[in-house]
Design a protein around this motif. Structure first.
Motif, PDB file in Angstrom:
ATOM      1  N   VAL A  68       0.846  -1.198   0.000  1.00 44.16           N
ATOM      2  CA  VAL A  68       0.000   0.000   0.000  1.00 44.16           C
ATOM      3  C   VAL A  68       0.875   1.239   0.000  1.00 44.16           C
ATOM      4  O   VAL A  68       0.647   2.183  -0.750  1.00 44.16           O
ATOM      5  CB  VAL A  68      -0.954   0.012   1.217  1.00 44.16           C
ATOM      6  CG1 VAL A  68      -1.618   1.363   1.362  1.00 44.16           C
ATOM      7  CG2 VAL A  68      -2.004  -1.067   1.078  1.00 44.16           C
ATOM      8  N   GLN A 111      -1.104  -6.020  -4.586  1.00 45.42           N
ATOM      9  CA  GLN A 111      -0.586  -7.209  -3.911  1.00 45.42           C
ATOM     10  C   GLN A 111      -0.560  -8.382  -4.895  1.00 45.42           C
ATOM     11  O   GLN A 111      -1.364  -8.457  -5.817  1.00 45.42           O
ATOM     12  CB  GLN A 111      -1.389  -7.528  -2.663  1.00 45.42           C
ATOM     13  CG  GLN A 111      -2.842  -7.889  -2.853  1.00 45.42           C
ATOM     14  CD  GLN A 111      -3.516  -8.138  -1.520  1.00 45.42           C
ATOM     15  OE1 GLN A 111      -2.925  -8.662  -0.579  1.00 45.42           O
ATOM     16  NE2 GLN A 111      -4.785  -7.741  -1.413  1.00 45.42           N
ATOM     17  N   LEU A 163      -6.022  -4.276   1.488  1.00 47.02           N
ATOM     18  CA  LEU A 163      -5.410  -3.891   0.208  1.00 47.02           C
ATOM     19  C   LEU A 163      -6.287  -4.296  -0.970  1.00 47.02           C
ATOM     20  O   LEU A 163      -6.418  -3.546  -1.940  1.00 47.02           O
ATOM     21  CB  LEU A 163      -4.021  -4.517   0.082  1.00 47.02           C
ATOM     22  CG  LEU A 163      -3.212  -4.120  -1.137  1.00 47.02           C
ATOM     23  CD1 LEU A 163      -3.051  -2.606  -1.227  1.00 47.02           C
ATOM     24  CD2 LEU A 163      -1.846  -4.778  -1.093  1.00 47.02           C
TER      25      LEU A 163
END
Length: 137
Positions: free
Chosen positions: A11, A17, A45
């Protein structure tokens, strides 16, 4: 030395991710390749910072217990659709979510699962509330 969990580091860097486990879900005759976000960090995320989402790919959010779940689109440049799913696999309700917004989109009842797909995927594949998904972990 400060140790930052991988999702938090991603982040901070503004990168999506990667390396999440994947499950094959079924929606009628359709097969969905869903990355699994099952920890607080991976759920936080989500699909942030993704520039594209391949056909029939999405992200399955798994929570520890059924609760009303709410999602927003902060740092998410892709328009997405979300399905909120009961423990038995039935889609409770769905919503389209505009990119880069903090508008909350919530489940109509407590659920443990939510599935994000490219916006319009559910509609274009004839998937509606009430349909049961198969393959949920």
């Amino acid at each position: 030395m400060l140790v930052v969990p991988a999702a938090q580091a991603q982040v901070a860097q503004g990168s999506p991710q990667t390396g999440l486990p994947v499950v094959a879900l079924t929606a009628g005759i359709h097969v969905i390749r869903a990355e699994i976000a099952s920890t607080e960090d991976t759920r936080r995320l989500g699909l942030m910072h993704r520039q594209s989402l391949p056909d029939n790919n999405g992200m399955l959010f798994i929570f520890e217990q059924p609760e009303v779940q709410c999602f927003w689109m902060r740092n998410t440049p892709l328009p997405l659709s979300i399905a909120f799913i009961a423990d038995d696999g039935a889609i409770v309700n769905m919503a389209d979510m505009a990119p880069q917004t903090d508008t909350p989109h919530c489940s109509a009842q407590p659920v443990r699962y939510a599935l994000e797909m490219a916006q319009g995927w559910f509609e274009s594949h004839g998937i509606a509330a009430g349909l049961r998904l198969g393959g949920l972990p």
